[in-house]
Write a protein that holds these residues in place. Structure first.
Motif, PDB file in Angstrom:
ATOM      1  N   GLU A  62       0.795  -1.270  -0.018  1.00 49.38           N
ATOM      2  CA  GLU A  62      -0.034   0.252  -0.016  1.00 49.38           C
ATOM      3  C   GLU A  62       1.020   1.309  -0.067  1.00 49.38           C
ATOM      4  OE1 GLU A  62      -2.165  -0.663   3.405  1.00 49.38           O
ATOM      5  OE2 GLU A  62      -4.002  -1.891   2.116  1.00 49.38           O
ATOM      6  N   HIS A  63       2.095   1.083   0.471  1.00 56.75           N
ATOM      7  CA  HIS A  63       2.742   2.377   0.475  1.00 56.75           C
ATOM      8  C   HIS A  63       3.755   2.185  -0.944  1.00 56.75           C
ATOM      9  CE1 HIS A  63       2.489   3.807   4.576  1.00 56.75           C
ATOM     10  NE2 HIS A  63       2.142   2.984   4.730  1.00 56.75           N
ATOM     11  N   GLY A  64       3.692   1.570  -1.723  1.00 53.83           N
ATOM     12  CA  GLY A  64       4.264   1.551  -3.021  1.00 53.83           C
ATOM     13  C   GLY A  64       5.620   0.844  -2.981  1.00 53.83           C
ATOM     14  N   THR A  67       5.646  -4.908  -4.930  1.00 55.81           N
ATOM     15  CA  THR A  67       4.621  -5.159  -5.677  1.00 55.81           C
ATOM     16  C   THR A  67       4.418  -6.767  -5.412  1.00 55.81           C
ATOM     17  OG1 THR A  67       5.617  -3.545  -7.448  1.00 55.81           O
ATOM     18  CG2 THR A  67       4.188  -5.509  -8.102  1.00 55.81           C
ATOM     19  N   LYS A  68       2.948  -7.234  -5.431  1.00 57.72           N
ATOM     20  CA  LYS A  68       2.592  -8.212  -5.565  1.00 57.72           C
ATOM     21  C   LYS A  68       2.357  -9.000  -7.035  1.00 57.72           C
ATOM     22  CE  LYS A  68      -1.300 -10.651  -3.253  1.00 57.72           C
ATOM     23  NZ  LYS A  68      -2.707 -10.317  -2.560  1.00 57.72           N
ATOM     24  N   THR A  69       3.046 -10.053  -7.153  1.00 59.75           N
ATOM     25  CA  THR A  69       2.972 -10.702  -8.448  1.00 59.75           C
ATOM     26  C   THR A  69       2.404 -12.177  -8.314  1.00 59.75           C
ATOM     27  OG1 THR A  69       5.267 -10.036  -8.501  1.00 59.75           O
ATOM     28  CG2 THR A  69       4.013 -10.340 -10.656  1.00 59.75           C
ATOM     29  N   ASN A  82      10.117  -2.767  -4.987  1.00 57.72           N
ATOM     30  CA  ASN A  82       9.914  -1.809  -6.045  1.00 57.72           C
ATOM     31  C   ASN A  82      11.463  -0.951  -5.971  1.00 57.72           C
ATOM     32  OD1 ASN A  82       7.436  -2.657  -6.862  1.00 57.72           O
ATOM     33  ND2 ASN A  82       6.611  -0.689  -5.890  1.00 57.72           N
ATOM     34  N   GLY A  85      12.836   1.956 -11.147  1.00 52.67           N
ATOM     35  CA  GLY A  85      12.589   1.225 -12.439  1.00 52.67           C
ATOM     36  C   GLY A  85      12.009   0.213 -11.963  1.00 52.67           C
ATOM     37  N   HIS A  86      11.712  -1.221 -12.934  1.00 54.02           N
ATOM     38  CA  HIS A  86      11.298  -2.279 -12.678  1.00 54.02           C
ATOM     39  C   HIS A  86      11.971  -3.345 -13.302  1.00 54.02           C
ATOM     40  CE1 HIS A  86       9.249  -0.713 -16.368  1.00 54.02           C
ATOM     41  NE2 HIS A  86       9.232  -1.866 -16.515  1.00 54.02           N
ATOM     42  N   THR A 121      -0.171   3.072 -16.581  1.00 55.87           N
ATOM     43  CA  THR A 121       0.682   3.283 -15.511  1.00 55.87           C
ATOM     44  C   THR A 121       1.888   2.278 -15.140  1.00 55.87           C
ATOM     45  OG1 THR A 121      -0.477   2.586 -13.821  1.00 55.87           O
ATOM     46  CG2 THR A 121      -1.068   4.772 -14.359  1.00 55.87           C
ATOM     47  N   ASN A 122       1.744   1.083 -15.670  1.00 59.78           N
ATOM     48  CA  ASN A 122       2.594   0.090 -15.173  1.00 59.78           C
ATOM     49  C   ASN A 122       2.481  -1.239 -16.233  1.00 59.78           C
ATOM     50  OD1 ASN A 122       4.040  -1.650 -13.603  1.00 59.78           O
ATOM     51  ND2 ASN A 122       2.760  -1.314 -11.665  1.00 59.78           N
TER      52      ASN A 122
END
Lengths: 154, 154
Positions: A62-64, A67-69, A82, A85-86, A121-122
């Motif tokens: 929630e705080h960014g 990332t859940k995948t 995160n 970048g990614h 956005t992603n």
DNA sequence: ATCAGTGCAAACGATTTGCACCTCG
DNA sequence: CGAGGTGCAAATCGTTTGCACTGAT
């Protein structure tokens, strides 16, 4: 060998012992981890509950900060922090090993916002196939049975 | 409105009533469906068990007729039949709507087999963002609370 | 007739939640 | 001190599986 520098603590997130432990484990990891894997990497002496791991990860998401995948065809959640970048991974269909892909194909040429009115956005890109070892094993095991139809091509 | 032409029956797959029903539902769908959604679309009179739906889908997957996926952050499985080529979707983070992307960015230029020795046979690409409606709603709802940090950019 | 396919219900495993206690700020 | 975080255990929920029966070839 499991040494990585800690990333700065997510702003606005209360600091507690359990959260710090999860954060450290995530920073040390070189690939997305499942809750179970993550839990296993915590010192048993910490006495942390699995449910706490879930809650911490949710808070981090929630705080960014993470990332859940999920890997294709699997239904267990994986969590990755995160970094700038990614990242994308090439995933072996046989041994499930995740090999990081060096460059995001879109980091220079961003994806077109195709769908009418849709604001992207992603994105997520995963490559599936076989690593060298598993490919070799498959060749050797050839003929044992009339294996299943090949997956649809990329 | 829910009319789509049936695709040819997967070769080598035994034909049974339950399987046909699942196949029809999949052909009629315009996006990947969860087992629950699929089950809900079957005539209740069919008396089919959920476990059968799972088994049929597994069989279809093994025959290369469908693909099992998952949306980012969700852990429920989605099934889509493999039409010619493959499809990608733009997924709204707010309403979860899935908008098909017209062209696969890799259909002309295939992804490089980056990872050393890794043989890529398949890939998954998903775009995440907001559809027009949800984007508007978000703008209106602005200021109600200091919303969570924005996700990492694409 | 025979063996794969199916319904039913119990089993499972991942994730969530209620509640009482503890901690950080 | 007070709000929020955590441990524990029970509750969910999607998915899998054992078993007896039915249906397709």
């Amino acid at each position: 060998m499991e040494e990585k520098k800690l990333l700065p603590w997510p702003s606005g997130l209360k600091r507690t012992k359990p959260r710090e432990l999860v954060w450290e484990a995530l920073c040390a990891a070189d690939r997305p981890l499942s809750v179970t894997e993550l839990f296993a990497r915590l010192e048993p002496s910490s006495g942390m509950a699995v449910s706490t791991v879930y809650r911490v990860l949710t808070a981090l998401e929630e705080h960014g900060a993470v990332t859940k995948t999920t890997m294709m065809g699997e239904e267990i959640a994986l969590f990755a922090l995160n970094r700038g970048g990614h990242k994308h991974y090439a995933i072996c269909l046989a041994c499930h090993r995740q090999v990081p892909v060096r460059h995001c194909p879109f980091e220079t040429a961003p994806v077109e916002t195709e769908a009418e009115g849709f604001t992207v956005t992603n994105h997520r890109l995963e490559l599936y196939g076989y690593c060298r070892e598993c490919l070799k094993k498959r060749r050797e095991a050839r003929g044992t049975n009339g294996g299943p139809a090949p997956s649809n091509p990329a």
